[in-house]
Design an enzyme around this catalytic site. Structure first.
Site, PDB file in Angstrom:
ATOM      1  N   ASP A  92      15.613 -13.167  16.768  1.00 43.29           N
ATOM      2  CA  ASP A  92      14.659 -13.283  17.867  1.00 43.29           C
ATOM      3  C   ASP A  92      15.052 -12.442  19.077  1.00 43.29           C
ATOM      4  O   ASP A  92      14.198 -11.863  19.744  1.00 43.29           O
ATOM      5  CB  ASP A  92      14.547 -14.751  18.322  1.00 43.29           C
ATOM      6  CG  ASP A  92      13.494 -15.508  17.532  1.00 43.29           C
ATOM      7  OD1 ASP A  92      12.970 -14.931  16.555  1.00 43.29           O
ATOM      8  OD2 ASP A  92      13.206 -16.663  17.884  1.00 43.29           O
ATOM      9  N   HIS A 134      11.071 -18.297  27.919  1.00 43.92           N
ATOM     10  CA  HIS A 134      12.021 -19.035  27.064  1.00 43.92           C
ATOM     11  C   HIS A 134      13.486 -18.833  27.461  1.00 43.92           C
ATOM     12  O   HIS A 134      14.354 -19.528  26.942  1.00 43.92           O
ATOM     13  CB  HIS A 134      11.884 -18.610  25.597  1.00 43.92           C
ATOM     14  CG  HIS A 134      10.556 -18.947  24.983  1.00 43.92           C
ATOM     15  ND1 HIS A 134      10.044 -20.222  24.989  1.00 43.92           N
ATOM     16  CD2 HIS A 134       9.637 -18.165  24.363  1.00 43.92           C
ATOM     17  CE1 HIS A 134       8.856 -20.209  24.378  1.00 43.92           C
ATOM     18  NE2 HIS A 134       8.594 -18.973  23.999  1.00 43.92           N
ATOM     19  N   ASP A 258      -0.922 -15.344  22.922  1.00 42.44           N
ATOM     20  CA  ASP A 258      -0.704 -15.699  21.514  1.00 42.44           C
ATOM     21  C   ASP A 258      -1.428 -16.975  21.091  1.00 42.44           C
ATOM     22  O   ASP A 258      -1.289 -17.413  19.950  1.00 42.44           O
ATOM     23  CB  ASP A 258       0.801 -15.771  21.183  1.00 42.44           C
ATOM     24  CG  ASP A 258       1.629 -16.417  22.278  1.00 42.44           C
ATOM     25  OD1 ASP A 258       1.045 -16.974  23.228  1.00 42.44           O
ATOM     26  OD2 ASP A 258       2.878 -16.358  22.181  1.00 42.44           O
ATOM     27  N   TYR A 297       0.804 -11.294  19.872  1.00 38.66           N
ATOM     28  CA  TYR A 297       1.378 -10.445  18.833  1.00 38.66           C
ATOM     29  C   TYR A 297       0.328  -9.712  18.016  1.00 38.66           C
ATOM     30  O   TYR A 297       0.650  -8.964  17.103  1.00 38.66           O
ATOM     31  CB  TYR A 297       2.357 -11.290  18.000  1.00 38.66           C
ATOM     32  CG  TYR A 297       3.365 -11.882  18.952  1.00 38.66           C
ATOM     33  CD1 TYR A 297       4.347 -11.071  19.516  1.00 38.66           C
ATOM     34  CD2 TYR A 297       3.243 -13.191  19.423  1.00 38.66           C
ATOM     35  CE1 TYR A 297       5.211 -11.553  20.476  1.00 38.66           C
ATOM     36  CE2 TYR A 297       4.112 -13.683  20.387  1.00 38.66           C
ATOM     37  CZ  TYR A 297       5.085 -12.866  20.911  1.00 38.66           C
ATOM     38  OH  TYR A 297       5.933 -13.339  21.876  1.00 38.66           O
TER      39      TYR A 297
END
Ligand SMILES: [Zn+2]
Length: 376
Positions: A92, A134, A258, A297
């Site tokens: 990631d 995040h 997203d 995405y």
């Protein structure tokens, strides 16, 4: 006239995640291209502002010195085993050359927006290269290295502002909600796909803050297949009453795209028309809005959604339904017919049956637990 700042520089184009990675920095470039072709980056109080790289002193308001040091070393190719414990060098959050410089510039773009607002030079600002919600103080996570959203809220709160962080990315804005979990000067509201079915696995409706922050963290998990009407029901019945009660001085709006239908990493079924509604609602409060990008995405859909969002944010919503095509906008997307809006999506009876009962349960829980803490 209210001024609007689009934060962008071609310097951002120098950096990219590894080619196989889903996070593509070209989305900001494409968003800019669309808006440029529509002549929506100048005139009527609009301007394009280059970002200042974020200052290390500011980054330390959220991140540890140890983490920033490790991130910077990894960025030059000096990866140490200890970095892995900080989430660096994973699938990631891969280590790639220039990642520190990119993160500092992309995050700096959000902070540039913050300063324009604080200095009264912009009423609204958009950094399509931001939205790294995040990242944690000492851990990279979910494609994010440095948390611009948390930093923006911190800088604004330090200046005495009541901050409303609204996060509509399909993933829970965990780095941001954790940062302000015990504080009442920043209210965080995150709408996201149910964490039982999606990264990062947090953001349930019972996570409502602690201590003086109790009731100032609001999580709205959404069932797979959530469609526009259901999403807007959550906005209308829970989000807007809370904003009215909280009376923020400024909005920090994380617009990951997203949650749109056909995003390859998630399972909601929104169209970009939802974003028009949300931004119009935010603007109706008459307070500054700092908007960032985030996930998204399906690259073409994301760029178009962000171009649409800017069009509304900078007060040109009347352009939305114009069929722009012949003159300039180049979008390689077969689903797109002209203009920036998505076509409405058909909602099946089965979809309604699987989404609405679960959503209503969540909304009822929030009304029972969070509303009373705000006198609602
Ligand atoms: Zn996301």
């Amino acid at each position: 006239m209210k001024s609007s700042a689009f934060i962008y520089s071609t310097r951002l184009e120098k950096y990219s995640y590894p080619p196989e990675h889903p996070f593509n920095t070209i989305r900001a470039t494409k968003t800019r291209q669309i808006l440029d072709s529509m002549q929506l980056l100048s005139g009527d109080g609009r301007s394009e502002v280059p970002p200042e790289p974020a200052d290390r002193v500011v980054l330390k308001k959220f991140h540890t010195a140890r983490y920033l040091h490790t991130l910077q070393r990894a960025s030059t190719g000096r990866w140490e085993y200890e970095a892995l414990g900080m989430g660096l060098g994973t699938t990631d959050c891969p280590v790639f050359k220039g990642m520190y410089e990119y993160a500092v510039l992309a995050v700096g773009a959000t902070l540039t927006a913050v300063h324009l607002v604080l200095d009264g030079k912009a009423h609204v600002a958009f950094n399509p290269s931001g939205g790294f919600h995040h990242a944690h103080p000492e851990r990279a996570s979910g494609f994010c290295y440095i948390n611009d959203v948390a930093l923006a809220c911190m800088v604004l709160a330090e200046q005495g502002k009541r901050v409303l962080s609204l996060d509509v990315d399909v993933h829970h804005g965990d780095g941001v909600t954790a940062a302000f979990y015990d504080r009442s000067d920043v209210m965080t509201i995150s709408l996201h796909q149910n964490p039982r079915t999606l990264f990062p696995g947090t953001g349930f409706e019972n996570e409502i803050g602690t201590g003086s922050g109790r009731g100032y963290c609001v999580n709205i998990p959404l069932p797979i297949g959530t469609f526009d009407e259901a999403y807007l029901l959550a906005i209308k019945t829970v989000v807007l009453p809370l904003i009215h009660a909280y009376k923020p001085d400024v909005f920090v709006f994380e617009l990951g795209a997203d949650a749109l239908a056909n995003d390859p990493l998630a399972n909601l079924r929104l169209t970009n028309n939802v974003y028009v509604e949300i931004i119009n609602n935010l603007l109706s409060f008459g307070k500054p809005v700092i908007m960032t990008g985030g996930g998204g995405y399906n690259i073409e859909n994301t760029a178009r959604a962000w171009a649409l969002a800017w069009t509304v944010l900078c007060g040109q919503a009347d352009l939305l339904d114009v069929n722009i095509g012949a003159g300039g906008v180049m979008l390689q997307n077969t689903e797109w017919q002209g203009g920036l809006r998505d076509r409405a999506l058909l909602v099946t009876a089965q979809q309604r049956d699987s989404v609405l009962p679960a959503l209503n349960t969540t909304l009822d829980i929030l009304k029972a637990t969070v509303f009373p803490l705000h006198g609602l």
